[in-house]
Design an enzyme around this catalytic site. Structure first.
Site, PDB file in Angstrom:
ATOM      1  N   HIS A   1     -41.614 -21.508  75.534  1.00 42.78           N
ATOM      2  CA  HIS A   1     -40.882 -21.076  74.336  1.00 42.78           C
ATOM      3  C   HIS A   1     -41.715 -20.079  73.524  1.00 42.78           C
ATOM      4  O   HIS A   1     -41.188 -19.095  72.998  1.00 42.78           O
ATOM      5  CB  HIS A   1     -40.534 -22.287  73.469  1.00 42.78           C
ATOM      6  CG  HIS A   1     -39.409 -23.115  74.005  1.00 42.78           C
ATOM      7  ND1 HIS A   1     -39.454 -23.726  75.236  1.00 42.78           N
ATOM      8  CD2 HIS A   1     -38.191 -23.427  73.481  1.00 42.78           C
ATOM      9  CE1 HIS A   1     -38.332 -24.384  75.446  1.00 42.78           C
ATOM     10  NE2 HIS A   1     -37.543 -24.220  74.395  1.00 42.78           N
TER      11      HIS A   1
ATOM     12  N   HIS B   1     -44.458 -30.277  73.077  1.00 39.96           N
ATOM     13  CA  HIS B   1     -45.724 -29.816  73.648  1.00 39.96           C
ATOM     14  C   HIS B   1     -46.865 -30.402  72.837  1.00 39.96           C
ATOM     15  O   HIS B   1     -46.708 -30.776  71.670  1.00 39.96           O
ATOM     16  CB  HIS B   1     -45.813 -28.282  73.625  1.00 39.96           C
ATOM     17  CG  HIS B   1     -45.071 -27.609  74.731  1.00 39.96           C
ATOM     18  ND1 HIS B   1     -45.592 -27.418  75.988  1.00 39.96           N
ATOM     19  CD2 HIS B   1     -43.826 -27.060  74.753  1.00 39.96           C
ATOM     20  CE1 HIS B   1     -44.714 -26.784  76.751  1.00 39.96           C
ATOM     21  NE2 HIS B   1     -43.633 -26.554  76.029  1.00 39.96           N
TER      22      HIS B   1
ATOM     23  N   ASP C   1     -51.029 -26.537  73.835  1.00 45.39           N
ATOM     24  CA  ASP C   1     -50.060 -25.674  74.520  1.00 45.39           C
ATOM     25  C   ASP C   1     -49.631 -24.508  73.624  1.00 45.39           C
ATOM     26  O   ASP C   1     -49.442 -23.384  74.097  1.00 45.39           O
ATOM     27  CB  ASP C   1     -48.820 -26.477  74.927  1.00 45.39           C
ATOM     28  CG  ASP C   1     -49.166 -27.697  75.754  1.00 45.39           C
ATOM     29  OD1 ASP C   1     -50.261 -27.710  76.342  1.00 45.39           O
ATOM     30  OD2 ASP C   1     -48.350 -28.633  75.802  1.00 45.39           O
TER      31      ASP C   1
END
Length: 308
Positions: free
Chosen positions: A180, A221, A225
């Site tokens: 994302h 996450h 990350d």
């Protein structure tokens, strides 16, 4: 009133038709890059699906972001996805704005060639990273006791090759670094360079920061990350962008298609020989005003006396 609407509709249709012709010509020249980028997106999806088969749920790792940010809860996990969808759709609409608006600063096909090259480079590094070490997913459907934490072995190759939207939303194991954040940062950096609205640029960066916090708060996450994505994506875009050729910036009244490489080289050589960045015609006029005229036949210079 109806006459005005009809006239504006006719202008809009002509603009869309002309822009479509331009973009189709550019797509015919660059279809290999676009197709290659889309294929790489599919391969990235297969890689993320593959790591889901080998994911093993376990205790959630200690995370600083989890301690600092309150957990949104499974019922509000959609908030981060909503923000990401807004960023994604807004960028797509912006890349197609030359079809509608008079202010045309970019070519849609060329901007997507650039974006796909950034995405491919970042996702290649991402695949290498999450296949190197599999971490227990912090998301709700990746925890111990969830039937979605590990996918059952596929019965046939088609089951593996067919990527369903549900599998994208409920993946596990593809953690470092956030996909994302790859898309969001690539989109925002692209608009930062080629966009024209300063206020929108500031809002875009603020939205990405908010999205980063929401990803951690929704436990999609780990904090690492998101942190790794921030510096990796920015560095990759910076270095890849330097290797790519400059994208022609279009202005109102500029030619519909960018100049070819040969034409640009000829113009640059002309400018270097004349020592003037302007029009060669203006250079010749200034030579005559200085009192000299170049004779190409014999290489001599004839003085022009004042008053003659």
């Amino acid at each position: 009133m109806s006459l005005y609407i009809g006239r504006e509709t006719s202008k809009l249709w002509k603009r869309i038709s002309a822009e479509t012709t331009t973009e189709v010509n550019l797509l015919a020249e660059n279809w290999k890059y676009v197709l290659g980028g889309l294929i790489c997106q599919y391969m990235h999806g297969l890689a993320a699906r593959g790591v889901h088969y080998i994911h093993r749920p376990g205790p959630t790792l200690q995370d600083t972001g989890f301690l600092l940010l309150p957990e949104l809860g499974e019922e509000r996990a959609y908030v981060s996805e909503t923000v990401f969808t807004f960023i994604f759709l807004s960028f797509i609409l912006w890349t197609f704005h030359p079809f509608v608006f008079k202010t045309k600063k970019i070519y849609t096909v060329l901007i997507w060639c650039r974006v796909l090259s950034f995405l491919v480079a970042c996702q290649f590094l991402r695949v290498l990273t999450f296949y190197s070490t599999q971490l227990p997913g912090p998301n709700y459907h990746c925890r111990e006791g969830s039937r979605l934490a590990t996918l059952p072995r596929p019965d046939n190759p088609l089951e593996f090759l067919l990527i369903m939207p549900r599998g994208v939303l409920y993946g596990c194991g593809d953690l470092i670094f956030s996909s994302h954040m790859i898309f969001s940062l690539v989109f925002v950096r692209t608009y930062q360079k080629y966009g024209t609205r300063r206020f929108i640029k500031q809002c875009a960066w603020l939205t990405v920061v908010i999205q980063s916090l929401l990803i951690i708060a929704s436990r999609k996450h780990y904090t690492v990350d998101v942190v790794v994505a921030w510096y990796t994506v920015n560095l990759v875009v910076f270095f890849v962008d330097r290797k790519l050729a400059d994208m022609p910036e279009r202005n109102i009244g500029a030619p519909i298609l960018p100049l070819s490489k040969d034409v640009r080289m000829k113009e640059e050589n002309t400018k270097l020989v004349n020592g003037n960045p302007g029009d060669p015609v203006d250079w010749r006029l200034r030579n005559q005003a200085n009192g000299k005229v170049n004779e190409d036949s014999n290489g001599l210079h004839v003085d022009v006396l004042d008053g003659v």
